[in-house]
Write an enzyme that holds these catalytic residues in place. Sequence first.
Site, PDB file in Angstrom:
ATOM      1  N   CYS A   1       0.750  -1.307  -0.083  1.00 46.77           N
ATOM      2  CA  CYS A   1       0.035   0.053  -0.002  1.00 46.77           C
ATOM      3  C   CYS A   1       0.788   1.353  -0.003  1.00 46.77           C
ATOM      4  O   CYS A   1       0.662   2.013  -1.038  1.00 46.77           O
ATOM      5  CB  CYS A   1      -1.117   0.021   1.154  1.00 46.77           C
ATOM      6  SG  CYS A   1      -2.297  -1.136   1.121  1.00 46.77           S
TER       7      CYS A   1
HETATM    8  N1  LIG Z   1      -4.597  -6.131   2.142  1.00 47.74           N
HETATM    9  C1  LIG Z   1      -4.544  -5.100   2.529  1.00 47.74           C
HETATM   10  O1  LIG Z   1      -4.029  -5.000   3.949  1.00 47.74           O
HETATM   11  C2  LIG Z   1      -5.283  -3.947   1.899  1.00 47.74           C
HETATM   12  C3  LIG Z   1      -5.450  -2.616   2.659  1.00 47.74           C
HETATM   13  C4  LIG Z   1      -6.081  -1.564   2.045  1.00 47.74           C
HETATM   14  C5  LIG Z   1      -6.380  -1.667   0.618  1.00 47.74           C
HETATM   15  N2  LIG Z   1      -5.821  -2.833   0.034  1.00 47.74           N
HETATM   16  C6  LIG Z   1      -6.322  -2.514  -1.712  1.00 47.74           C
HETATM   17  O2  LIG Z   1      -7.115  -3.653  -1.801  1.00 47.74           O
HETATM   18  C7  LIG Z   1      -6.604  -4.105  -3.119  1.00 47.74           C
HETATM   19  C8  LIG Z   1      -6.332  -5.764  -3.129  1.00 47.74           C
HETATM   20  O3  LIG Z   1      -5.148  -6.035  -2.366  1.00 47.74           O
HETATM   21  P1  LIG Z   1      -5.079  -7.349  -1.708  1.00 47.74           P
HETATM   22  O4  LIG Z   1      -4.070  -7.209  -0.674  1.00 47.74           O
HETATM   23  O5  LIG Z   1      -6.311  -8.188  -1.084  1.00 47.74           O
HETATM   24  O6  LIG Z   1      -4.605  -8.280  -3.091  1.00 47.74           O
HETATM   25  P2  LIG Z   1      -4.125  -9.667  -3.096  1.00 47.74           P
HETATM   26  O7  LIG Z   1      -3.521  -9.853  -4.263  1.00 47.74           O
HETATM   27  O8  LIG Z   1      -4.040 -10.393  -2.015  1.00 47.74           O
HETATM   28  O9  LIG Z   1      -5.670 -10.296  -3.570  1.00 47.74           O
HETATM   29  C9  LIG Z   1      -6.441  -9.956  -4.684  1.00 47.74           C
HETATM   30  C10 LIG Z   1      -7.189 -11.025  -5.232  1.00 47.74           C
HETATM   31  O10 LIG Z   1      -7.772 -10.559  -6.460  1.00 47.74           O
HETATM   32  C11 LIG Z   1      -8.095 -11.605  -7.198  1.00 47.74           C
HETATM   33  N3  LIG Z   1      -8.042 -11.664  -8.632  1.00 47.74           N
HETATM   34  C12 LIG Z   1      -7.165 -10.968  -9.394  1.00 47.74           C
HETATM   35  N4  LIG Z   1      -7.959 -10.707 -10.468  1.00 47.74           N
HETATM   36  C13 LIG Z   1      -9.218 -10.953 -10.799  1.00 47.74           C
HETATM   37  C14 LIG Z   1      -9.982 -11.049 -11.418  1.00 47.74           C
HETATM   38  N5  LIG Z   1     -10.137 -10.394 -12.750  1.00 47.74           N
HETATM   39  N6  LIG Z   1     -11.372 -11.574 -11.246  1.00 47.74           N
HETATM   40  C15 LIG Z   1     -11.528 -12.137  -9.850  1.00 47.74           C
HETATM   41  N7  LIG Z   1     -10.516 -12.017  -8.889  1.00 47.74           N
HETATM   42  C16 LIG Z   1      -9.522 -11.555  -9.159  1.00 47.74           C
HETATM   43  C17 LIG Z   1      -6.811 -12.839  -6.946  1.00 47.74           C
HETATM   44  O11 LIG Z   1      -7.227 -13.851  -7.166  1.00 47.74           O
HETATM   45  C18 LIG Z   1      -6.478 -12.494  -5.588  1.00 47.74           C
HETATM   46  O12 LIG Z   1      -7.275 -13.263  -4.655  1.00 47.74           O
HETATM   47  C19 LIG Z   1      -5.646  -3.331  -3.616  1.00 47.74           C
HETATM   48  O13 LIG Z   1      -6.105  -2.274  -4.321  1.00 47.74           O
HETATM   49  C20 LIG Z   1      -5.145  -2.983  -2.316  1.00 47.74           C
HETATM   50  O14 LIG Z   1      -4.237  -1.796  -2.568  1.00 47.74           O
HETATM   51  C21 LIG Z   1      -5.427  -3.773   0.384  1.00 47.74           C
END
Ligand SMILES: NC(=O)c1ccc[n+]([C@@H]2O[C@H](COP(=O)([O-])OP(=O)(O)OC[C@H]3O[C@@H](n4cnc5c(N)ncnc54)[C@H](O)[C@@H]3O)[C@@H](O)[C@H]2O)c1
Length: 363
Positions: A185
């Site tokens: 992030c």
């Molecule tokens: N994890 C955190 O702590 C956190 C906190 C704040 C914001 N975010 C934001 O959330 C978003 C996701 O982060 P994350 O850490 O969960 O990422 P991640 O990579 O852990 O998970 C993303 C998920 O999306 C799925 N995915 C990808 N393409 C896809 C598609 N076309 N259709 C369906 N599923 C699909 C992947 O298989 C995966 O399970 C980002 O924008 C990130 O900046 C995450």
Amino acid sequence: MDVVDICVPTPLRKTRDPDLSYVVKAVEAVAAAMRPGQLIVLESTTYPGTTDEVVQPLLEATGLKAGVDFFIAFSPERVDPGNPTFHTHNVPKVVGGLTPDCAMLAGALYGTAIETIVPVSSTRVAEMVKLLENTFRAVNIGLVNELALMCDKMNIDVWEVVDAAKTKPFGFMAFYPGPGLGGHCIPIDPFYLSWKAKQTGFDPRFIELAGHINGGMPHYVVEKIADALNTKRKSINGSKILVAGIAYKRDIDDMRESPALDVLGLLHGKGAHVSYADPYVPTLHARDWSGRHDIKASKITRGSIAQYDCVVIVTDHKGFDYDAIVAEADVVVDTRNAIKKRYPNVFRIGAPHPETKGEKVIA
Ligand SMILES: NC(=O)c1ccc[n+]([C@@H]2O[C@H](COP(=O)([O-])OP(=O)(O)OC[C@H]3O[C@@H](n4cnc5c(N)ncnc54)[C@H](O)[C@@H]3O)[C@@H](O)[C@H]2O)c1
């Protein structure tokens, strides 16, 4: 489904431009199966305008109209991995709808599971809220990292300065220096904002400056390692160096964007024999660092440390045996102030060595 919540990755391209390909693919998949009455919420962190400029047109290409036939909202994710107090249900949730109906529906959805909903007037405001939160951290970490570099030159202990400053009961919030930004992030999101700001002709200086200072920290850590080894008449080239901790923060297993990977790569590039210890990351894969070979985690146990010329504490996992590190390592570089007592073989970033007196003045 009545509701589709999209929370796919939003990384940066090598050029530091937003990579919205995951969002686009996910939205296209949603559009292919959309029906009237659905609520589509985007939660991925992204630049202001993504929901109405990218998501809305893709969904409206179905012929259905947003705010009338279906509903769109943006609601940023707020997660602090490892935080024992704040979990999903007690972290307030910011929600911005494309229209008042969109906002009302998204608020009702999250209200079933989350204690406090914070409605804002648009999806753009909601998108910007998340970027403010993360940019706030990036800039303040940049500030305290710059202070650490300054303190190093002035032989002042930045850790002591921050600890004393935080006794002020108002108007101050403690941030700590470290080996650089980590996680997916804070090192990334501010560049989503600066990219979008530049599209409007605005030059976002704080973000770029903080990125510059934070991005330079792994180099400073390596400089500190060279100085520490120098006291033993050793060079980085040929030394056995153990990086303690490669997850991006304490007691978690996530090493995305971890500055430890930069430190490892820089040391490897200078000819060090690098190893790492991390109870949460059993293997570092070739694809994840510039050394391009797999490394298995070493263990920090009594009797195993003396083989290293230097131990660098990059992530201060609670489980490390710091007494063993101090007792057995030739030199230790501590980037987290993990070792509280002062020892002649321990060198901390942003702080004078116990045997140094006076300022480092260049005449
Ligand atoms: N994890 C955190 O702590 C956190 C906190 C704040 C914001 N975010 C934001 O959330 C978003 C996701 O982060 P994350 O850490 O969960 O990422 P991640 O990579 O852990 O998970 C993303 C998920 O999306 C799925 N995915 C990808 N393409 C896809 C598609 N076309 N259709 C369906 N599923 C699909 C992947 O298989 C995966 O399970 C980002 O924008 C990130 O900046 C995450």
